[in-house]
Design an enzyme around this catalytic site. Structure first.
Site, short mmCIF file in Angstrom:
data_model
loop_
_atom_site.label_atom_id
_atom_site.label_comp_id
_atom_site.label_asym_id
_atom_site.label_seq_id
_atom_site.Cartn_x
_atom_site.Cartn_y
_atom_site.Cartn_z
N SER A 161 0.85 -1.19 0.00
CA SER A 161 0.00 0.00 0.00
C SER A 161 0.89 1.24 0.00
CB SER A 161 -0.87 -0.02 1.26
OG SER A 161 -1.29 1.28 1.62
N TYR B 173 -2.16 -0.44 10.34
CA TYR B 173 -2.19 -0.77 8.91
C TYR B 173 -0.90 -0.30 8.23
CZ TYR B 173 -4.02 -1.02 4.11
OH TYR B 173 -4.20 -1.30 2.79
P1 NAD Z 1 -11.72 -5.99 0.78
O1 NAD Z 1 -12.06 -5.74 2.20
O2 NAD Z 1 -12.69 -5.63 -0.28
O3 NAD Z 1 -11.34 -7.54 0.57
C1 NAD Z 1 -10.60 -8.25 1.49
C2 NAD Z 1 -11.01 -9.71 1.39
O4 NAD Z 1 -10.23 -10.44 2.35
C3 NAD Z 1 -12.47 -9.96 1.73
O5 NAD Z 1 -13.08 -10.77 0.73
C4 NAD Z 1 -12.43 -10.68 3.07
O6 NAD Z 1 -13.47 -11.64 3.25
C5 NAD Z 1 -11.07 -11.37 3.00
N1 NAD Z 1 -10.51 -11.67 4.32
C6 NAD Z 1 -10.56 -10.90 5.43
N2 NAD Z 1 -9.97 -11.54 6.45
C7 NAD Z 1 -9.55 -12.75 5.98
C8 NAD Z 1 -8.89 -13.86 6.56
N3 NAD Z 1 -8.54 -13.86 7.84
N4 NAD Z 1 -8.63 -14.92 5.77
C9 NAD Z 1 -9.00 -14.94 4.45
N5 NAD Z 1 -9.63 -13.92 3.86
C10 NAD Z 1 -9.90 -12.83 4.61
O7 NAD Z 1 -10.31 -5.29 0.56
P2 NAD Z 1 -9.66 -4.68 -0.74
O8 NAD Z 1 -9.87 -3.22 -0.69
O9 NAD Z 1 -10.05 -5.46 -1.94
O10 NAD Z 1 -8.10 -4.90 -0.41
C11 NAD Z 1 -7.36 -6.01 -0.88
C12 NAD Z 1 -5.90 -5.79 -0.52
O11 NAD Z 1 -5.42 -4.56 -1.09
C13 NAD Z 1 -5.66 -5.66 0.98
O12 NAD Z 1 -4.42 -6.24 1.31
C14 NAD Z 1 -5.60 -4.17 1.18
O13 NAD Z 1 -4.88 -3.83 2.34
C15 NAD Z 1 -4.87 -3.74 -0.07
N6 NAD Z 1 -5.02 -2.34 -0.46
C16 NAD Z 1 -6.24 -1.76 -0.65
C17 NAD Z 1 -6.31 -0.43 -1.05
C18 NAD Z 1 -7.63 0.24 -1.29
O14 NAD Z 1 -7.64 1.41 -1.65
N7 NAD Z 1 -8.73 -0.48 -1.11
C19 NAD Z 1 -5.15 0.30 -1.24
C20 NAD Z 1 -3.93 -0.31 -1.03
C21 NAD Z 1 -3.87 -1.63 -0.65
#
Ligand code: NAD
Length: 285
Positions: free
Chosen positions: A168, A181
């Site tokens: 991130s 985070y």
């Molecule tokens: P999201 O919350 O939409 O999806 C996360 C998924 O992980 C969900 O389907 C959830 O059920 C699953 N999950 C949660 N805990 C779990 C566990 N213990 N075991 C297995 N699965 C589990 O999140 P997202 O926004 O799609 O983010 C995905 C990745 O990208 C994450 O690592 C997040 O930190 C990173 N990220 C997101 C952004 C953003 O702007 N959304 C930016 C940078 C990085």
């Protein structure tokens, strides 16, 4: 002379597991994989959503995509998931560590302390609840480490494989309010380098992407104003600091993902690619 154009065709038929693949970003990444014929197991704690997303993408792309229940914080659950994937799809050749996220319980109310917040420690760093902090740190860091331990063993046998971690912008410069985070994502960059070195001589490459800002479930409450539906002051600040002047679309992650997974990048390991509309390049002035 070899005139074959460079392509991602080598990925066709490969077996990939993506943790957290039922999430907002994961879903778009899976679509990118499906578009080049990768067979994908969406390993998510929410099996119902994983199955639904898998069925939708399988239909749309005429691809092999399955949902698998897995908790990235539980080694036994991961081993069980691996056995199921091996049985249904074969040996795992690609791992994407996508599960992660922030939580309100690990978030301070104020961005910076000032005199008025000294008397309200509950709104600041001093009021952070350790259980929330531990959960966010574990989900992002241990939730990448454990699946890497379990899901790369087939790659060791094949002496070939590739891992992609999801970092991130917070890994380079922490955003205010979200210390757990930010620290956990910084640890992902460090771990990406460490494990890339550790596995370099056994044919496994490890890289990461660092997405910039995308509106998703985990940050919606921070970047949008619930009442107006417009940007919150924080959301507006992000847009102002993104040279391209917008939030990203989750599909913007597909190109860099395919590049890092494909043999096209066979001499690339231990790097983190920002996908951020220029955010990490901008000094703010
Ligand atoms: P999201 O919350 O939409 O999806 C996360 C998924 O992980 C969900 O389907 C959830 O059920 C699953 N999950 C949660 N805990 C779990 C566990 N213990 N075991 C297995 N699965 C589990 O999140 P997202 O926004 O799609 O983010 C995905 C990745 O990208 C994450 O690592 C997040 O930190 C990173 N990220 C997101 C952004 C953003 O702007 N959304 C930016 C940078 C990085």
């Amino acid at each position: 002379m070899n005139m074959k154009p460079i392509s991602f065709n080598d990925l066709s038929g490969r077996v990939c597991v993506i943790t957290g693949g039922a999430g907002v970003l994961g879903t778009e990444i899976v679509k990118g994989l499906a578009s080049v014929g990768v067979k994908v197991a969406i390993a998510d704690i929410n099996k119902e959503v994983a199955d639904k997303v898998a069925a939708e993408i399988a239909k749309e792309y005429n691809a092999t995509i399955i949902g698998i229940e897995a908790n990235v914080l539980d080694k036994e659950s991961l081993k069980k998931a691996k056995a199921e994937i091996n049985e249904k799809l074969g040996p795992i050749e690609i791992l994407i560590n996508g599960a992660g996220g922030n939580h309100p319980s690990a978030t301070t109310k104020v961005e910076q302390m000032d005199e008025s917040s000294i008397d309200k420690p509950e709104d600041t760093f001093y009021g952070l609840q350790m259980d929330g902090f531990d959960k966010v740190f574990a989900l992002n860091f241990k939730g990448t480490l454990l699946p890497t331990m379990v899901f790369t063993t087939d790659m060791l046998k094949a002496k070939k494989g590739v891992v992609l971690n999801i970092s991130s912008m917070n890994s380079y410069r922490p955003l205010t309010k979200i210390p757990a985070y930010s620290a956990a994502k910084a640890s992902i960059n460090n771990f990406t380098e460490w494990i890339a070195v550790h596995l370099a001589k056994v044919g496994i490459r490890v890289n990461a992407i660092a997405p910039g800002f995308f509106i998703t479930n985990q940050n919606r409450f921070l970047v949008l104003d619930e009442k107006t539906g417009g940007f919150s002051p924080r959301g507006q600040k992000i847009v102002n600091n993104t040279p391209m002047g917008k939030f990203g679309e989750p599909k913007d992650l597909q190109g860099a993902t395919l590049f890092l997974l494909s043999d096209v990048s066979s001499f690339v390991t231990g790097i983190v690619i920002p996908i951020d509309g220029g955010y990490s390049a901008f000094g703010g002035v």
